[in-house]
Design a protein around this motif. Structure first.
Motif, PDB file in Angstrom:
ATOM      1  N   SER A 145      40.277  47.705  43.542  1.00 51.63           N
ATOM      2  CA  SER A 145      39.662  46.383  43.428  1.00 51.63           C
ATOM      3  C   SER A 145      39.916  45.797  42.038  1.00 51.63           C
ATOM      4  O   SER A 145      39.931  46.526  41.039  1.00 51.63           O
ATOM      5  N   TRP A 146      40.077  44.470  42.000  1.00 53.93           N
ATOM      6  CA  TRP A 146      40.424  43.788  40.759  1.00 53.93           C
ATOM      7  C   TRP A 146      39.593  42.521  40.571  1.00 53.93           C
ATOM      8  O   TRP A 146      39.253  41.842  41.536  1.00 53.93           O
ATOM      9  N   LYS A 147      39.300  42.211  39.317  1.00 51.45           N
ATOM     10  CA  LYS A 147      38.741  40.913  38.963  1.00 51.45           C
ATOM     11  C   LYS A 147      39.928  40.017  38.615  1.00 51.45           C
ATOM     12  O   LYS A 147      40.801  40.416  37.837  1.00 51.45           O
ATOM     13  N   ARG A 170      37.480  38.116  43.271  1.00 50.51           N
ATOM     14  CA  ARG A 170      37.873  39.522  43.385  1.00 50.51           C
ATOM     15  C   ARG A 170      38.993  39.663  44.413  1.00 50.51           C
ATOM     16  O   ARG A 170      39.048  38.923  45.388  1.00 50.51           O
ATOM     17  N   ARG A 220      41.589  42.799  46.424  1.00 52.00           N
ATOM     18  CA  ARG A 220      41.630  44.222  46.760  1.00 52.00           C
ATOM     19  C   ARG A 220      42.983  44.569  47.387  1.00 52.00           C
ATOM     20  O   ARG A 220      43.516  43.822  48.215  1.00 52.00           O
ATOM     21  N   TYR A 227      40.023  40.259  53.254  1.00 50.56           N
ATOM     22  CA  TYR A 227      39.036  40.375  52.180  1.00 50.56           C
ATOM     23  C   TYR A 227      39.343  39.393  51.055  1.00 50.56           C
ATOM     24  O   TYR A 227      38.463  38.678  50.557  1.00 50.56           O
ATOM     25  N   ASN A 228      40.605  39.350  50.638  1.00 52.94           N
ATOM     26  CA  ASN A 228      40.984  38.473  49.539  1.00 52.94           C
ATOM     27  C   ASN A 228      40.745  37.003  49.869  1.00 52.94           C
ATOM     28  O   ASN A 228      40.277  36.228  49.033  1.00 52.94           O
ATOM     29  N   GLU A 281      37.028  36.250  49.620  1.00 53.98           N
ATOM     30  CA  GLU A 281      36.551  36.228  48.247  1.00 53.98           C
ATOM     31  C   GLU A 281      36.960  34.938  47.533  1.00 53.98           C
ATOM     32  O   GLU A 281      36.178  34.353  46.776  1.00 53.98           O
ATOM     33  N   ARG A 333      41.167  45.545  36.349  1.00 52.98           N
ATOM     34  CA  ARG A 333      40.586  46.469  37.326  1.00 52.98           C
ATOM     35  C   ARG A 333      39.058  46.428  37.279  1.00 52.98           C
ATOM     36  O   ARG A 333      38.441  46.496  36.205  1.00 52.98           O
TER      37      ARG A 333
END
Length: 320
Positions: free
Chosen positions: A105-107, A148, A150, A172-173, A176, A318
């Motif tokens: 997962s990433w910011k 975020r 992923r 998911y992306n 977000e 990350r």
């Protein structure tokens, strides 16, 4: 802004994304307004484009043979040289196979660096007023979209030798990004989220029941792992935006609000095990219409060149 769902096209493509600061996204009715179609921000708020003050306006011109020759080179060259030729590659892989370092997962922080109108204001979506608005709100003001992302392990794929590989978690992306740009309940449903097709239903923020359907179909795909610290990939997709008919499945088909093709080139540089910097370029091409003579004429005038090019600077850190 470049249209309410441009962000989905980028996301469905290389999953690298860019951003802009949000305002209210338009309804299906508003999407028919050229000025609304062009303001990427108004439609998707932070969703794909913000910040550096460099700004270029390229005069309208045909794609010359020398440029066509250069376009056959690397993806990075297409981006850095700002090629105006259509993508020369085809569907070269079943998915984007990211380096193992991407897993997790990433910011993400994304800013628009540049906006270019290769065919002039006549063909830029929304014209001069829309261009000026994009430059002011997305480039000069420099707001950023934060969300975020992923990347997950997938099984299968010829290129992986039948084993596993790292891929973007598209559904998911997308959610977000939508949450960050349009609110927590903007994505009503995601019936399809595969490497070659992404479909979703978007709810207008005005609370109306006029849902918007977005279909993104992959037409071409290519990647170039140039070194251990650099990864370059691209996808060319067709984006179809239509009024949703969720409440009346037996209703006759309706004409799309918009059909365009978008190439997204993402150049990733690994700064460290917990940080990745990405330079992203999107190029929007017009598609000939069989029902709209004005749209068909604009397609002819574009001569196969993109009408809207944008560069983004995207930073991945990350997540803990």
């Amino acid at each position: 802004m470049r249209k309410l769902i441009c962000w989905l096209a980028i996301l469905a493509s290389a999953s690298a994304y860019s951003g802009c600061k949000p305002r209210a996204a338009p309804s299906a009715v508003a999407m028919s307004n050229p000025a609304m179609q062009s303001d990427r921000r108004t439609a998707l708020t932070h969703v794909i484009m913000p910040a550096m003050a460099s700004l270029t306006l390229t005069a309208s011109r045909p794609a010359h043979s020398a440029e066509l020759a250069r376009s056959a080179g690397t993806l990075e060259a297409r981006s850095t040289e700002n090629s105006l030729a259509p993508p020369p590659y085809s569907m070269e892989a079943s998915d984007i196979f990211y380096p193992a370092l991407f897993q997790g997962s990433w910011k993400v922080v994304s800013r628009t660096a540049d906006v270019i109108a290769p065919c002039g204001m006549q063909l830029f979506t929304g014209g001069q007023a829309a261009y000026d608005n994009v430059v002011q709100t997305e480039v000069k003001e420099g707001s950023a979209l934060e969300y975020r992302a992923r990347f997950v392990t997938q099984s299968g794929g010829d290129e992986s030798g039948g084993g596993t590989y790292v891929a973007a978690d598209r559904e998911y992306n997308a959610r977000e990004i939508a949450k960050a740009a349009m609110g927590a309940f903007s994505v009503v449903d995601t019936p399809v989220a595969t490497p070659n097709r992404y479909s979703c239903l978007l709810a207008p923020p005005d609370g109306s029941s006029n849902l918007i359907r977005v279909d993104i179909l992959a037409l071409a795909r290519k990647s170039e792992p140039s070194s251990t610290d650099k990864f370059v990939c691209s996808e060319f997709v067709r984006q179809i935006v239509s009024p949703a008919q969720r409440n009346n499945p037996n209703a006759p088909p309706v004409s799309p609000l918009s059909v365009k093709e978008i190439e997204t080139i993402s150049i990733y540089d690994v700064v460290g095990k917990d940080r990745i910097q990405c330079r992203q370029r999107t190029a929007t091409f017009l598609v000939p219409s069989q029902t709209d003579p004005i749209a068909f004429k604009k397609w002819q005038l574009s001569q196969g060149r993109p009408v809207d090019i944008r560069y983004y600077d995207v930073t991945y850190t990350r997540a803990v």
